[in-house]
Design an enzyme around this catalytic site. Structure first.
Site, PDB file in Angstrom:
ATOM      1  N   ARG A 157     -12.683  -6.258  -0.396  1.00  0.00           N
ATOM      2  CA  ARG A 157     -12.418  -6.168   1.040  1.00  0.00           C
ATOM      3  C   ARG A 157     -12.713  -4.763   1.590  1.00  0.00           C
ATOM      4  O   ARG A 157     -12.797  -3.799   0.837  1.00  0.00           O
ATOM      5  CB  ARG A 157     -10.935  -6.452   1.315  1.00  0.00           C
ATOM      6  CG  ARG A 157     -10.577  -7.902   1.218  1.00  0.00           C
ATOM      7  CD  ARG A 157      -9.083  -8.073   1.345  1.00  0.00           C
ATOM      8  NE  ARG A 157      -8.721  -9.473   1.404  1.00  0.00           N
ATOM      9  CZ  ARG A 157      -7.519  -9.949   1.142  1.00  0.00           C
ATOM     10  NH1 ARG A 157      -6.552  -9.124   0.779  1.00  0.00           N
ATOM     11  NH2 ARG A 157      -7.273 -11.231   1.229  1.00  0.00           N
TER      12      ARG A 157
ATOM     13  N   ASP B 250       0.141  16.848  13.083  1.00  0.00           N
ATOM     14  CA  ASP B 250      -1.246  16.727  13.555  1.00  0.00           C
ATOM     15  C   ASP B 250      -2.087  17.968  13.245  1.00  0.00           C
ATOM     16  O   ASP B 250      -3.312  17.904  13.257  1.00  0.00           O
ATOM     17  CB  ASP B 250      -1.282  16.503  15.074  1.00  0.00           C
ATOM     18  CG  ASP B 250      -0.473  15.298  15.507  1.00  0.00           C
ATOM     19  OD1 ASP B 250      -0.286  14.396  14.668  1.00  0.00           O
ATOM     20  OD2 ASP B 250      -0.034  15.255  16.673  1.00  0.00           O
TER      21      ASP B 250
ATOM     22  N   GLY C 288       8.133  15.553  18.612  1.00  0.00           N
ATOM     23  CA  GLY C 288       8.221  14.632  17.476  1.00  0.00           C
ATOM     24  C   GLY C 288       8.654  15.377  16.220  1.00  0.00           C
ATOM     25  O   GLY C 288       8.324  16.547  16.046  1.00  0.00           O
TER      26      GLY C 288
ATOM     27  N   THR D 158       3.916  20.485  13.529  1.00  0.00           N
ATOM     28  CA  THR D 158       3.364  19.169  13.842  1.00  0.00           C
ATOM     29  C   THR D 158       2.585  18.640  12.649  1.00  0.00           C
ATOM     30  O   THR D 158       1.890  19.402  11.976  1.00  0.00           O
ATOM     31  CB  THR D 158       2.432  19.147  15.074  1.00  0.00           C
ATOM     32  OG1 THR D 158       1.717  17.905  15.084  1.00  0.00           O
ATOM     33  CG2 THR D 158       1.409  20.248  15.080  1.00  0.00           C
TER      34      THR D 158
ATOM     35  N   ARG E  74      -9.021  -5.836   6.365  1.00  0.00           N
ATOM     36  CA  ARG E  74      -7.599  -5.805   6.716  1.00  0.00           C
ATOM     37  C   ARG E  74      -7.282  -4.422   7.275  1.00  0.00           C
ATOM     38  O   ARG E  74      -7.928  -3.439   6.912  1.00  0.00           O
ATOM     39  CB  ARG E  74      -6.720  -6.028   5.482  1.00  0.00           C
ATOM     40  CG  ARG E  74      -6.864  -7.385   4.849  1.00  0.00           C
ATOM     41  CD  ARG E  74      -6.177  -8.479   5.668  1.00  0.00           C
ATOM     42  NE  ARG E  74      -6.135  -9.729   4.941  1.00  0.00           N
ATOM     43  CZ  ARG E  74      -7.110 -10.622   4.867  1.00  0.00           C
ATOM     44  NH1 ARG E  74      -8.263 -10.394   5.481  1.00  0.00           N
ATOM     45  NH2 ARG E  74      -6.947 -11.741   4.180  1.00  0.00           N
TER      46      ARG E  74
ATOM     47  N   GLY F 206      11.916  16.200  26.216  1.00  0.00           N
ATOM     48  CA  GLY F 206      12.849  17.279  26.544  1.00  0.00           C
ATOM     49  C   GLY F 206      12.229  18.407  27.340  1.00  0.00           C
ATOM     50  O   GLY F 206      12.465  19.564  27.047  1.00  0.00           O
TER      51      GLY F 206
ATOM     52  N   GLY G 196      -2.411  11.667  14.455  1.00  0.00           N
ATOM     53  CA  GLY G 196      -3.155  12.915  14.669  1.00  0.00           C
ATOM     54  C   GLY G 196      -3.488  13.192  16.120  1.00  0.00           C
ATOM     55  O   GLY G 196      -4.053  14.239  16.433  1.00  0.00           O
ATOM     56  N   ARG G 197      -3.187  12.233  16.993  1.00  0.00           N
ATOM     57  CA  ARG G 197      -3.541  12.360  18.423  1.00  0.00           C
ATOM     58  C   ARG G 197      -5.022  12.680  18.585  1.00  0.00           C
ATOM     59  O   ARG G 197      -5.841  11.958  18.055  1.00  0.00           O
ATOM     60  CB  ARG G 197      -2.682  13.435  19.086  1.00  0.00           C
ATOM     61  CG  ARG G 197      -1.501  12.859  19.803  1.00  0.00           C
ATOM     62  CD  ARG G 197      -0.914  13.902  20.720  1.00  0.00           C
ATOM     63  NE  ARG G 197       0.478  14.135  20.400  1.00  0.00           N
ATOM     64  CZ  ARG G 197       1.475  13.345  20.778  1.00  0.00           C
ATOM     65  NH1 ARG G 197       1.248  12.284  21.518  1.00  0.00           N
ATOM     66  NH2 ARG G 197       2.695  13.622  20.431  1.00  0.00           N
TER      67      ARG G 197
HETATM   68  O1  F6P Z   1       2.335  14.501  17.418  1.00  0.00           O
HETATM   69  C1  F6P Z   1       2.873  13.827  16.329  1.00  0.00           C
HETATM   70  C2  F6P Z   1       2.666  12.332  16.468  1.00  0.00           C
HETATM   71  O2  F6P Z   1       3.198  11.723  15.301  1.00  0.00           O
HETATM   72  C3  F6P Z   1       1.235  11.907  16.711  1.00  0.00           C
HETATM   73  O3  F6P Z   1       0.444  11.942  15.564  1.00  0.00           O
HETATM   74  C4  F6P Z   1       1.449  10.530  17.287  1.00  0.00           C
HETATM   75  O4  F6P Z   1       0.388  10.147  18.133  1.00  0.00           O
HETATM   76  C5  F6P Z   1       2.716  10.700  18.083  1.00  0.00           C
HETATM   77  O5  F6P Z   1       3.382  11.830  17.576  1.00  0.00           O
HETATM   78  C6  F6P Z   1       3.635   9.530  18.046  1.00  0.00           C
HETATM   79  O6  F6P Z   1       4.682   9.782  18.903  1.00  0.00           O
HETATM   80  P1  F6P Z   1       6.016   8.924  18.960  1.00  0.00           P
HETATM   81  O7  F6P Z   1       6.903   9.390  17.860  1.00  0.00           O
HETATM   82  O8  F6P Z   1       6.560   9.214  20.311  1.00  0.00           O
HETATM   83  O9  F6P Z   1       5.639   7.472  18.786  1.00  0.00           O
END
Ligand code: F6P
Length: 362
Positions: free
Chosen positions: A175, A140, A11, A138, A277, A76, A183-184
Site C-alpha cells: 500500500r 513547528d 499550543g 513550538t 491509507r 490568550g 507544522g502549520r
Molecule cells: O503550532 C503548533 C500546532 O500543533 C500546529 O502544528 C498545529 O497546526 C496547531 O498547533 C494545532 O492547534 P490546536 O492545538 O489549536 O488544534
C-alpha cells in the site's frame, strides 16, 4: 532581581515543564529571587487566583512530564479577547488591565514561554512597559532568530516512529501509506521525520507539489520492485496553483486550523489505482514526555532566560546559535518567520537519496 513571573502561552510543546523547572531553580538558587507562576498564559494575571508562588517543591518531578503545570491558552491574546456581552460575542482589548495587574505585582521580569503568536503579543506588552523575556517554544520550529525551538525534536521523533510503524504495514499490504504531520506553514517536522523515517515522498508547504509527480514516484517504485510507498505530508502542504486545506476557518481571535491534505492526497493515489491509507498523527506529536535533547535545550533556555532577566535584557528572547544559548531582540527574531530553506543541504540531501518532493518527476 527580587520577584519574577513565568507563564506558558499558545499550543503546548514537550519541554515546557523543563523550562519552568529551570527558571524556578535558577532564580532561587542563583539569585535568591521569588518566582510566581501564572495560570493559562496572560489570562492568569487578571483571573482570580491566577498568580501563585512557585517554589522548589512545586517543580519537583516535572522534568520528564509533557504539557505545562501552568496551563496555557491558545486564545490568550490580551489585545483581542472574545467575550459575551448582551448575548453577543464581541472582541475587547484587556491589555491595559493586564499591564496594570503586572505592575501591581512589582515584577522585575515576566518570562514568557511561547511560540510566534505569544511572543508577538509579548513584544507589544513590552512596548507598554512589561519587562518581558521570551523563550521560544513550538513543535513547528517556525520561530525566527533561533536555530531550533524546544519541542521540535520530540515531535519529529514521534513522527519518525509513526513512519517506521507505517513502513512495515505498507510493505505487508503493498500500500501507499500517507502520514499527515503538523507544522502549520513550515515543513520542518515532515522534512526531518521524512528523511529520518525513510519516506519516499515528502510534501511541505515551501514546495508546492503536483499530483502527477506523486504518482510518477509511486509507479517508479513499483516498476523497480517496491510495491509500497510512504508519504510524509505536512498539514500546510499545497498543490501547485492550489490552496491549503483547512478543517476550520479562522476569525479575529482563532487562526484557521489546517487539516485534510493527507486525505486528499490518499484519495488521489487511490483513484489512480494504488491502494492508499491515511493517518493523521495530530496532537500525539505534542503530548507526552520530551526527548533528552528537548529537556537539555529547555533547561538551558530556562536558565538563560533568568540570567537575561537579571541583566535587564527585556524585549529579548533566548535562542540557540552555533550550539550556544544567546539572546536576540524579539523584534528581530519575529520579523521573518522561519521556513524550510528549499536550497538547504537538508533538502538537497533528501533529493539526493531519491526522495520526491512532488515537484518534479524524479
Ligand atoms: O503550532 C503548533 C500546532 O500543533 C500546529 O502544528 C498545529 O497546526 C496547531 O498547533 C494545532 O492547534 P490546536 O492545538 O489549536 O488544534
Amino acid at each position: 532581581m527580587k520577584r519574577i513571573a513565568v507563564l506558558t502561552g499558545g499550543g503546548d510543546a514537550p519541554g515546557l515543564n523543563a523550562v519552568i523547572r529551570a527558571v524556578v531553580k535558577t532564580a532561587i538558587n542563583d539569585y535568591g529571587c521569588e518566582v510566581l507562576g501564572v495560570q493559562d498564559g496572560y489570562d492568569g494575571f487578571i483571573a482570580p487566583g491566577g498568580v501563585f508562588p512557585l517554589d522548589l517543591a512545586a517543580v519537583r518531578g516535572i522534568l520528564p512530564r509533557g504539557g505545562t503545570i501552568l496551563g496555557t491558552a491558545n486564545r490568550g491574546n490580551p489585545f483581542a479577547r472574545k467575550v459575551m456581552q448582551d448575548g453577543k460575542e464581541i472582541i475587547i482589548d484587556v491589555s491595559d488591565k493586564v499591564v496594570a495587574a503586572i505592575k501591581a505585582l512589582n515584577l522585575d521580569a515576566v518570562i514568557v514561554i511561547g511560540g510566534d503568536g505569544t511572543l508577538h503579543v509579548s513584544m507589544e506588552l513590552c512596548d507598554k512597559g512589561v519587562p518581558v523575556i521570551g523563550v521560544p517554544k513550538t513543535i513547528d520550529n517556525d520561530v525566527g532568530g533561533t536555530e531550533v525551538t524546544f519541542g521540535f525534536d520530540t515531535a519529529l521523533t514521534i513522527a519518525t516512529e509513526a513512519l517506521d510503524r507505517l513502513h512495515t504495514t505498507a510493505e505487508s499490504h503493498h500500500r501507499v501509506m500517507v502520514l499527515e504531520l503538523m507544522g502549520r506553514d513550515a515543513g520542518f517536522i515532515a522534512l526531518h521525520a521524512g528523511v529520518a523515517g525513510g519516506a519516499d515522498i515528502i510534501l511541505i508547504p515551501e514546495i508546492p507539489f503536483r499530483y502527477d509527480a506523486i504518482i510518477h514516484k509511486v509507479r517508479q517504485r513499483v516498476e523497480r520492485g517496491s510495491h509500497f510507498s510512504l508519504v510524509a505530508v505536512s498539514e500546510g502542504a499545497k498543490p501547485l496553483g492550489g490552496g491549503q486545506v483547512f478543517s476550520r476557518r479562522g476569525d479575529a481571535v482563532y487562526v484557521p486550523r489546517l487539516g485534510g491534505i493527507g486525505q486528499e492526497v490518499a484519495e488521489y493515489i487511490n483513484a489512480q489505482g494504488f491502494e492508499s491509507r491515511v493517518t493523521v498523527l495530530g496532537h500525539i506529536q505534542r503530548g507526552g514526555t520530551p526527548t533528552a535533547f528537548d529537556r537539555w535545550l529547555a533547561t538551558r533556555y530556562g536558565a538563560a532566560a533568568v540570567r537575561a532577566a537579571a541583566a535587564g535584557r527585556f524585549g529579548h528572547m533566548v535562542a540557540l546559535h552555533n550550539a550556544q544559548v544567546i539572546t536576540v531582540p524579539l523584534r528581530e527574531a519575529l520579523a521573518v518567520p522561519k521556513r524550510v530553506n528549499v536550497d538547504s543541504d537538508a533538502v538537497r540531501t533528501a533529493r539526493g537519496i531519491g526522495i520526491s518532493f512532488g515537484d518534479e518527476n524524479n
